[in-house]
Scaffold this motif. Structure first.
Motif, PDB file in Angstrom:
ATOM      1  N   VAL A 152       0.862  -1.176   0.000  1.00 26.85           N
ATOM      2  CA  VAL A 152       0.000   0.000   0.000  1.00 26.85           C
ATOM      3  C   VAL A 152       0.901   1.229   0.000  1.00 26.85           C
ATOM      4  O   VAL A 152       1.758   1.383   0.875  1.00 26.85           O
ATOM      5  N   LEU A 153       0.735   2.102  -0.995  1.00 28.83           N
ATOM      6  CA  LEU A 153       1.502   3.340  -1.095  1.00 28.83           C
ATOM      7  C   LEU A 153       0.573   4.513  -0.813  1.00 28.83           C
ATOM      8  O   LEU A 153      -0.537   4.570  -1.335  1.00 28.83           O
ATOM      9  N   ILE A 154       1.033   5.447   0.013  1.00 27.27           N
ATOM     10  CA  ILE A 154       0.230   6.615   0.367  1.00 27.27           C
ATOM     11  C   ILE A 154       0.966   7.870  -0.084  1.00 27.27           C
ATOM     12  O   ILE A 154       2.080   8.147   0.378  1.00 27.27           O
ATOM     13  N   ASP A 155       0.349   8.629  -0.988  1.00 27.51           N
ATOM     14  CA  ASP A 155       0.930   9.885  -1.447  1.00 27.51           C
ATOM     15  C   ASP A 155       0.472  11.000  -0.519  1.00 27.51           C
ATOM     16  O   ASP A 155      -0.718  11.322  -0.464  1.00 27.51           O
ATOM     17  N   CYS A 156       1.409  11.600   0.210  1.00 25.53           N
ATOM     18  CA  CYS A 156       1.091  12.602   1.227  1.00 25.53           C
ATOM     19  C   CYS A 156       1.176  14.021   0.661  1.00 25.53           C
ATOM     20  O   CYS A 156       1.913  14.278  -0.290  1.00 25.53           O
ATOM     21  N   PRO A 157       0.453  14.959   1.275  1.00 27.61           N
ATOM     22  CA  PRO A 157       0.602  16.368   0.891  1.00 27.61           C
ATOM     23  C   PRO A 157       1.939  16.911   1.352  1.00 27.61           C
ATOM     24  O   PRO A 157       2.556  16.365   2.280  1.00 27.61           O
ATOM     25  N   PRO A 158       2.430  18.004   0.734  1.00 26.38           N
ATOM     26  CA  PRO A 158       3.749  18.555   1.090  1.00 26.38           C
ATOM     27  C   PRO A 158       3.694  19.465   2.312  1.00 26.38           C
ATOM     28  O   PRO A 158       4.168  20.600   2.283  1.00 26.38           O
ATOM     29  N   ALA A 159       3.100  18.982   3.387  1.00 28.82           N
ATOM     30  CA  ALA A 159       2.986  19.778   4.608  1.00 28.82           C
ATOM     31  C   ALA A 159       2.723  18.840   5.773  1.00 28.82           C
ATOM     32  O   ALA A 159       2.210  17.729   5.597  1.00 28.82           O
ATOM     33  N   LEU A 160       3.080  19.300   6.963  1.00 32.73           N
ATOM     34  CA  LEU A 160       2.773  18.522   8.158  1.00 32.73           C
ATOM     35  C   LEU A 160       1.398  18.960   8.650  1.00 32.73           C
ATOM     36  O   LEU A 160       1.241  19.960   9.341  1.00 32.73           O
ATOM     37  N   ASN A 161       0.370  18.216   8.254  1.00 33.11           N
ATOM     38  CA  ASN A 161      -0.988  18.497   8.702  1.00 33.11           C
ATOM     39  C   ASN A 161      -1.634  17.195   9.140  1.00 33.11           C
ATOM     40  O   ASN A 161      -0.976  16.152   9.204  1.00 33.11           O
ATOM     41  N   MET A 162      -2.916  17.250   9.460  1.00 33.24           N
ATOM     42  CA  MET A 162      -3.583  16.063   9.979  1.00 33.24           C
ATOM     43  C   MET A 162      -3.651  14.946   8.937  1.00 33.24           C
ATOM     44  O   MET A 162      -3.680  13.762   9.276  1.00 33.24           O
ATOM     45  N   LEU A 163      -3.662  15.290   7.658  1.00 34.36           N
ATOM     46  CA  LEU A 163      -3.667  14.277   6.610  1.00 34.36           C
ATOM     47  C   LEU A 163      -2.339  13.523   6.580  1.00 34.36           C
ATOM     48  O   LEU A 163      -2.308  12.292   6.497  1.00 34.36           O
ATOM     49  N   THR A 164      -1.229  14.263   6.653  1.00 33.73           N
ATOM     50  CA  THR A 164       0.090  13.623   6.684  1.00 33.73           C
ATOM     51  C   THR A 164       0.256  12.781   7.937  1.00 33.73           C
ATOM     52  O   THR A 164       0.799  11.671   7.884  1.00 33.73           O
ATOM     53  N   VAL A 165      -0.212  13.285   9.069  1.00 31.39           N
ATOM     54  CA  VAL A 165      -0.128  12.534  10.321  1.00 31.39           C
ATOM     55  C   VAL A 165      -0.902  11.230  10.209  1.00 31.39           C
ATOM     56  O   VAL A 165      -0.425  10.168  10.641  1.00 31.39           O
ATOM     57  N   ASN A 166      -2.100  11.258   9.617  1.00 27.94           N
ATOM     58  CA  ASN A 166      -2.864  10.028   9.417  1.00 27.94           C
ATOM     59  C   ASN A 166      -2.089   9.030   8.567  1.00 27.94           C
ATOM     60  O   ASN A 166      -2.105   7.823   8.839  1.00 27.94           O
ATOM     61  N   ALA A 167      -1.418   9.518   7.524  1.00 34.45           N
ATOM     62  CA  ALA A 167      -0.640   8.631   6.665  1.00 34.45           C
ATOM     63  C   ALA A 167       0.528   8.006   7.425  1.00 34.45           C
ATOM     64  O   ALA A 167       0.781   6.799   7.304  1.00 34.45           O
ATOM     65  N   LEU A 168       1.225   8.807   8.228  1.00 35.42           N
ATOM     66  CA  LEU A 168       2.382   8.299   8.964  1.00 35.42           C
ATOM     67  C   LEU A 168       1.964   7.322  10.064  1.00 35.42           C
ATOM     68  O   LEU A 168       2.678   6.369  10.361  1.00 35.42           O
ATOM     69  N   VAL A 169       0.814   7.559  10.670  1.00 36.05           N
ATOM     70  CA  VAL A 169       0.321   6.641  11.703  1.00 36.05           C
ATOM     71  C   VAL A 169      -0.094   5.310  11.085  1.00 36.05           C
ATOM     72  O   VAL A 169       0.102   4.245  11.673  1.00 36.05           O
ATOM     73  N   ALA A 170      -0.635   5.347   9.867  1.00 34.63           N
ATOM     74  CA  ALA A 170      -1.071   4.118   9.197  1.00 34.63           C
ATOM     75  C   ALA A 170       0.083   3.334   8.588  1.00 34.63           C
ATOM     76  O   ALA A 170      -0.063   2.149   8.300  1.00 34.63           O
ATOM     77  N   ALA A 171       1.224   3.985   8.376  1.00 34.70           N
ATOM     78  CA  ALA A 171       2.324   3.382   7.607  1.00 34.70           C
ATOM     79  C   ALA A 171       3.253   2.535   8.463  1.00 34.70           C
ATOM     80  O   ALA A 171       3.392   2.751   9.675  1.00 34.70           O
ATOM     81  N   ASP A 172       3.920   1.586   7.809  1.00 42.32           N
ATOM     82  CA  ASP A 172       5.015   0.836   8.421  1.00 42.32           C
ATOM     83  C   ASP A 172       6.342   1.556   8.222  1.00 42.32           C
ATOM     84  O   ASP A 172       7.267   1.405   9.018  1.00 42.32           O
ATOM     85  N   SER A 173       6.446   2.307   7.116  1.00 41.40           N
ATOM     86  CA  SER A 173       7.701   2.987   6.813  1.00 41.40           C
ATOM     87  C   SER A 173       7.437   4.206   5.947  1.00 41.40           C
ATOM     88  O   SER A 173       6.343   4.384   5.419  1.00 41.40           O
TER      89      SER A 173
END
Length: 324
Positions: free
Chosen positions: A124-145
């Motif tokens: 599963v690949l998650i393309d994140c926005p170029p900012a530290l916001n709640m969307l990026t945080v959700n992606a990092l919490v869901a990710a293994d790496s």
């Protein structure tokens, strides 16, 4: 592989979306089951996959807000790419605002939504926005790496330092297993002395966490989104397409080496070269890391102003070949 990888960098224009779309297509070409999640309100990954973001009935927005199940928002990508897309559009901006009003659990919405379908995909690949916001945080919490696309210039070094700090905070707070998948050098021009200096510094600090594969500046990568398809299906012989096939092969080999498995890469779809074979292509790989560089340096913050001794620039390819 059964892993979730967030593609993140706290600076725009470094190739996150290009990497997400083309890596998904390259991994799918090796017969891996790939899910690509667009969690950027710009929806560039959605458009780059050939999906009209203005015509979506369900998207990442509804999934994060719990208004639909993850599988109900899936869009199978046609034109032979072979991966599944969770699309996004500007509605995600409103979703982020609503998430911020939640008292608890707002950073785990994506992880919870992904859990029932996680084992249905190899990657599963998650393309994140170029900012530290709640969307990026959700992606990092869901990710293994985290896979970090890195343009070899000063401002990108600043963004890299900020991202590493964010990763450490996520580890400490909610996702202690979050690791650095690797640093990927993008839009690389070996004739540029600064690019070579930054590349050498990355290798000195990150060791074998820096992918040997290097993504060159390539016109085919830039124009493929206007056709709504990955470069692999726009011009499979271009240096950009071959570079992402090489990256897919390198990731697969890394995974097999770390798990102790020895397995050949599945054949690609008709008309493409094997990802494992292209990994050694000189157009897509860089010199090996110096002796003594180790992977445990991956979490060490970088000094953005200190430059290592520049590595020798490779001979510049002919103009016609470089542009393909």
């Amino acid at each position: 592989m059964k892993r979730v990888i967030a593609i993140a960098m706290q600076k725009g224009g470094v190739g996150k979306t290009t990497t997400a779309v083309n890596l998904a297509a390259s991994l799918a070409a090796t017969k891996r089951r790939v899910l690509l999640i667009d969690i950027d309100p710009q929806g560039n990954t959605t458009m780059g996959s050939g999906v009209d973001k203005s015509q979506l009935k369900s998207s990442t927005c509804e999934v994060l807000l719990g208004e639909c199940q993850l599988a109900d928002a899936f869009v199978p990508i046609e034109h032979g790419a072979g991966y599944t897309l969770l699309p996004a559009n500007q509605d995600l901006t409103a979703a982020e605002v609503r998430l911020l009003t939640l008292p608890i659990g707002r950073e785990t919405k994506l992880r919870q939504a992904l859990a029932p379908k996680r084992n249905d995909f190899d990657l599963v690949l998650i393309d994140c926005p170029p900012a530290l916001n709640m969307l990026t945080v959700n992606a990092l919490v869901a990710a293994d790496s985290v896979l970090i696309p890195m343009q070899c210039e000063y401002y990108a070094l600043e963004g890299l330092s900020a991202l590493l700090s964010t990763v450490e905070q996520i580890r400490a707070a909610v996702n202690p297993q979050l690791a650095i998948e690797g640093v990927l050098r993008t839009m690389f021009d070996p004739r540029n002395n600064l690019a070579n200096e930054v590349s050498a510094q990355l290798i000195a600090h990150f060791g074998d966490k820096v992918f040997r594969t290097v993504i060159p500046r390539n016109i085919r990568l830039a124009e493929a989104p206007s056709f709504g398809k990955p470069a692999l299906f726009h011009d499979k012989e271009s240096r950009g397409a071959l570079a992402y096939l090489a990256l897919a092969g390198e990731m697969i080999r890394r995974e097999e080496e770390s798990s102790g498995l020895v397995r050949s890469v599945a054949p690609l779809t008709s008309g493409t070269a094997a990802a494992g074979d292209t990994a050694t292509a000189t157009a897509a790989t860089s010199p090996s890391a110096p002796a003594g560089a180790t992977a445990d340096t991956a979490a060490r913050p970088m000094e953005a102003t200190a430059m290592a001794t520049p590595v020798g620039a490779a001979p510049a390819p002919q103009a016609e070949e470089r542009s393909r």
